[in-house]
Design an enzyme around this catalytic site. Structure first.
Site, short mmCIF file in Angstrom:
data_model
loop_
_atom_site.label_atom_id
_atom_site.label_comp_id
_atom_site.label_asym_id
_atom_site.label_seq_id
_atom_site.Cartn_x
_atom_site.Cartn_y
_atom_site.Cartn_z
N GLU A 21 35.26 23.97 69.70
CA GLU A 21 34.15 24.05 70.68
C GLU A 21 34.15 25.40 71.38
O GLU A 21 33.09 25.93 71.72
CB GLU A 21 34.26 22.89 71.67
CG GLU A 21 33.88 21.57 71.00
CD GLU A 21 34.55 20.34 71.56
OE1 GLU A 21 35.10 20.39 72.68
OE2 GLU A 21 34.55 19.31 70.86
N GLU A 56 42.46 20.78 62.99
CA GLU A 56 41.32 19.98 63.42
C GLU A 56 40.11 20.33 62.55
O GLU A 56 39.37 21.27 62.86
CB GLU A 56 40.98 20.30 64.88
CG GLU A 56 42.09 19.95 65.86
CD GLU A 56 41.52 19.58 67.22
OE1 GLU A 56 41.83 18.49 67.69
OE2 GLU A 56 40.74 20.36 67.78
N SER A 59 38.68 12.72 65.46
CA SER A 59 38.39 11.27 65.42
C SER A 59 39.64 10.44 65.14
O SER A 59 39.57 9.41 64.47
CB SER A 59 37.28 10.96 64.41
OG SER A 59 36.09 11.62 64.80
N ASN A 93 42.98 15.73 74.88
CA ASN A 93 42.06 16.77 75.33
C ASN A 93 40.87 16.07 75.98
O ASN A 93 40.01 15.53 75.29
CB ASN A 93 41.61 17.59 74.11
CG ASN A 93 40.54 18.60 74.47
OD1 ASN A 93 40.28 18.87 75.64
ND2 ASN A 93 39.91 19.18 73.45
N TRP A 94 40.85 16.11 77.31
CA TRP A 94 39.77 15.40 78.04
C TRP A 94 38.44 16.14 77.96
O TRP A 94 37.41 15.60 78.33
CB TRP A 94 40.14 15.24 79.51
CG TRP A 94 41.28 14.31 79.79
CD1 TRP A 94 42.16 13.76 78.90
CD2 TRP A 94 41.66 13.83 81.09
NE1 TRP A 94 43.06 12.96 79.56
CE2 TRP A 94 42.79 12.99 80.90
CE3 TRP A 94 41.19 14.03 82.38
CZ2 TRP A 94 43.43 12.34 81.97
CZ3 TRP A 94 41.83 13.39 83.44
CH2 TRP A 94 42.93 12.55 83.22
N LYS A 95 38.48 17.39 77.54
CA LYS A 95 37.27 18.24 77.52
C LYS A 95 36.61 18.23 78.91
O LYS A 95 37.32 18.14 79.90
CB LYS A 95 36.30 17.78 76.42
CG LYS A 95 37.00 17.54 75.09
CD LYS A 95 36.05 17.39 73.96
CE LYS A 95 36.84 16.99 72.71
NZ LYS A 95 36.06 17.10 71.50
N HIS A 117 40.18 26.06 70.19
CA HIS A 117 39.45 24.81 69.87
C HIS A 117 38.08 25.16 69.27
O HIS A 117 37.45 26.13 69.68
CB HIS A 117 39.29 23.97 71.13
CG HIS A 117 38.83 22.58 70.84
ND1 HIS A 117 37.52 22.28 70.55
CD2 HIS A 117 39.52 21.41 70.74
CE1 HIS A 117 37.42 20.98 70.31
NE2 HIS A 117 38.61 20.44 70.41
N GLY A 124 34.84 14.50 67.02
CA GLY A 124 33.80 13.78 67.76
C GLY A 124 32.76 13.13 66.86
O GLY A 124 31.72 12.69 67.34
N GLY A 174 40.76 13.67 71.27
CA GLY A 174 39.65 13.93 72.17
C GLY A 174 39.15 12.63 72.78
O GLY A 174 39.73 12.09 73.72
N GLY A 175 38.08 12.08 72.21
CA GLY A 175 37.42 10.89 72.76
C GLY A 175 38.37 9.76 73.12
O GLY A 175 38.27 9.15 74.20
#
Ligand code: PEP
Length: 252
Positions: free
Chosen positions: A99, A169, A215, A9-11, A97, A175, A236-237
């Site tokens: 976010e 998640e 993470s 997930n590049w966001k 998600h 994150g 993610g990251g």
């Protein structure tokens, strides 16, 4: 047999040129070696989906969007429909998600509509669920996740549900660098499978891919993926660097 998946997930990251470099970086790293039975899914910003699916088709990975509109088409400025996403060649869409829940007020009923809209257009929803820290500390994490599952999936029968991927998640792990322990992940994944079995039947629950997200990185993926109910990761990251992402793919 359920599928193993590692999805990135590049966001809201990367300019066009950076996205191109990352896509080709992932393609190159995958050529050097990957497990045959793991599906790799890249979810860039929607703007880059067509570019991403072009690279993905050549290099045997899949692409997904990070959101879609619950509406079919029309006067919804700024929105992107399921049909538009599917027309780029993308096969997946991340829905629910945390976010989207926190910053855009998305709730389970709306997310349920989005899941149905995705399925109508032959997109595979990756439905994200998970508790916030206070809920875990209060011992309410199972209850919270069960409610998220039952509300967002309430409109589906077992046939429709068979296309859905679940991502657990825990919000406190997203994150933050604080990962769920392999035991915490396994415990919740097994619980999710039990909830799904009671709703859709045991065969459907057994066949459901349940990803861990929060993470997850090249250093901890192997331990997390070693659990019997963890079928991969939503990353993610660590999906923003080709080498790290593909190391995670190779962690099975
Ligand atoms: C995510 O946003 O889905 C996620 C898992 O992020 P991170 O890996 O950065 O915690």
């Amino acid at each position: 047999m359920r599928k193993k998946i590692v999805a990135g997930n590049w966001k809201m990251n990367k300019t066009f040129k950076e996205a191109e470099d990352l896509l080709f970086g992932i393609a190159d790293a995958l050529i050097s070696g990957r497990p045959e039975d793991v599906e790799v899914v890249v979810c860039p910003p929607a703007l880059y989906l067509e570019l991403a699916t072009d690279v993905a088709t050549e290099h045997d990975f899949s692409c997904g969007a990070q959101n879609l509109s619950e509406h079919e088409a029309g006067a919804y400025t700024g929105e992107i429909s399921a049909a538009m996403i599917r027309s780029t060649g993308a096969e997946y869409v991340i829905l629910g998600h945390s976010e989207r829940r926190i910053y855009f007020g998305e709730h389970d009923q709306l997310i349920g509509k989005k899941i149905q809209q995705a399925l109508r257009h032959e997109l595979i929803p990756i439905y994200c669920c998970g508790e916030v820290l206070e809920e875990r500390e209060a011992g309410r994490h199972f209850q919270v996740v069960e409610k998220q599952l039952s509300e967002a999936l309430s409109g589906l029968d077992a046939g429709a549900f068979s296309k859905v991927v679940i991502a657990y998640e825990p919000v406190w792990a997203i994150g933050t660098g604080r990962t769920a322990s392999p035991e915490q992940a396994q415990e919740m994944h097994a619980f999710i499978r039990k909830v799904l079995a009671s709703r859709f039947g045991e065969p459907a629950a057994d066949d459901t891919t349940i990803l861990y997200g929060g993470s997850c990185n090249a250093a901890n993926a192997r331990e997390l993926f070693a659990n019997p109910d963890v079928d991969g990761g939503l990353i993610g990251g660590a999906s923003l660097k080709a080498e790290d992402f593909v190391k995670i793919v190779n962690s099975f």
